[in-house]
Scaffold this motif. Structure first.
Motif, PDB file in Angstrom:
ATOM      1  N   ARG A 111      31.234 -36.833 -10.798  1.00  0.00           N
ATOM      2  CA  ARG A 111      30.351 -36.937 -11.812  1.00  0.00           C
ATOM      3  C   ARG A 111      28.992 -37.011 -11.177  1.00  0.00           C
ATOM      4  O   ARG A 111      27.766 -36.592 -11.631  1.00  0.00           O
ATOM      5  CB  ARG A 111      30.599 -38.402 -12.475  1.00  0.00           C
ATOM      6  N   ASN A 112      28.526 -37.778 -10.094  1.00  0.00           N
ATOM      7  CA  ASN A 112      27.118 -37.796  -9.409  1.00  0.00           C
ATOM      8  C   ASN A 112      26.880 -36.616  -8.997  1.00  0.00           C
ATOM      9  O   ASN A 112      25.691 -36.246  -9.116  1.00  0.00           O
ATOM     10  CB  ASN A 112      27.402 -38.848  -8.391  1.00  0.00           C
ATOM     11  N   PHE A 113      27.940 -35.655  -8.398  1.00  0.00           N
ATOM     12  CA  PHE A 113      27.350 -34.421  -8.017  1.00  0.00           C
ATOM     13  C   PHE A 113      26.581 -33.695  -9.108  1.00  0.00           C
ATOM     14  O   PHE A 113      25.551 -33.000  -9.009  1.00  0.00           O
ATOM     15  CB  PHE A 113      28.367 -33.725  -7.512  1.00  0.00           C
ATOM     16  N   GLU A 114      27.481 -33.659 -10.562  1.00  0.00           N
ATOM     17  CA  GLU A 114      27.093 -32.854 -11.590  1.00  0.00           C
ATOM     18  C   GLU A 114      25.620 -33.351 -11.929  1.00  0.00           C
ATOM     19  O   GLU A 114      24.836 -32.948 -12.469  1.00  0.00           O
ATOM     20  CB  GLU A 114      28.126 -33.035 -12.545  1.00  0.00           C
ATOM     21  N   ILE A 115      25.379 -34.600 -11.806  1.00  0.00           N
ATOM     22  CA  ILE A 115      24.177 -35.335 -12.311  1.00  0.00           C
ATOM     23  C   ILE A 115      23.054 -34.872 -11.337  1.00  0.00           C
ATOM     24  O   ILE A 115      21.906 -34.424 -11.877  1.00  0.00           O
ATOM     25  CB  ILE A 115      24.206 -36.765 -12.494  1.00  0.00           C
TER      26      ILE A 115
END
Length: 78
Positions: A65-69
């Motif tokens: 999730r953090n990578f995508e954000i």
């Protein structure tokens, strides 16, 4: 943010509520564009729909999730 997680995935309504809250907070604090907001909301909703246990909250799901954000904030500066 407090989330109660049971042995099954969050209901769509709960996941949607959490995703909206988190996305709204991020939009306010980061001054997101409409396209960034939509992408962030979808990422958050996908994340909350996949959370099934308390251990999922900060697992590989969280990292993904953090990578995508980060990707959205880097490449969609519209």
């Amino acid at each position: 943010m407090v989330i109660t997680v049971t042995a099954k995935a969050l209901s769509y309504d709960v996941a949607r509520s959490e995703a909206l809250f988190l996305s709204d907070k991020m939009a306010y604090e980061l001054n997101l564009s409409p396209s960034q907001y939509e992408a962030i909301y979808e990422i958050n909703l996908d994340y909350f729909m996949l959370v099934t246990t308390k251990y999922d909250l900060y697992s590989d799901l969280w990292k993904h999730r953090n990578f995508e954000i980060q990707r959205v904030l880097t490449f969609l500066n519209i």
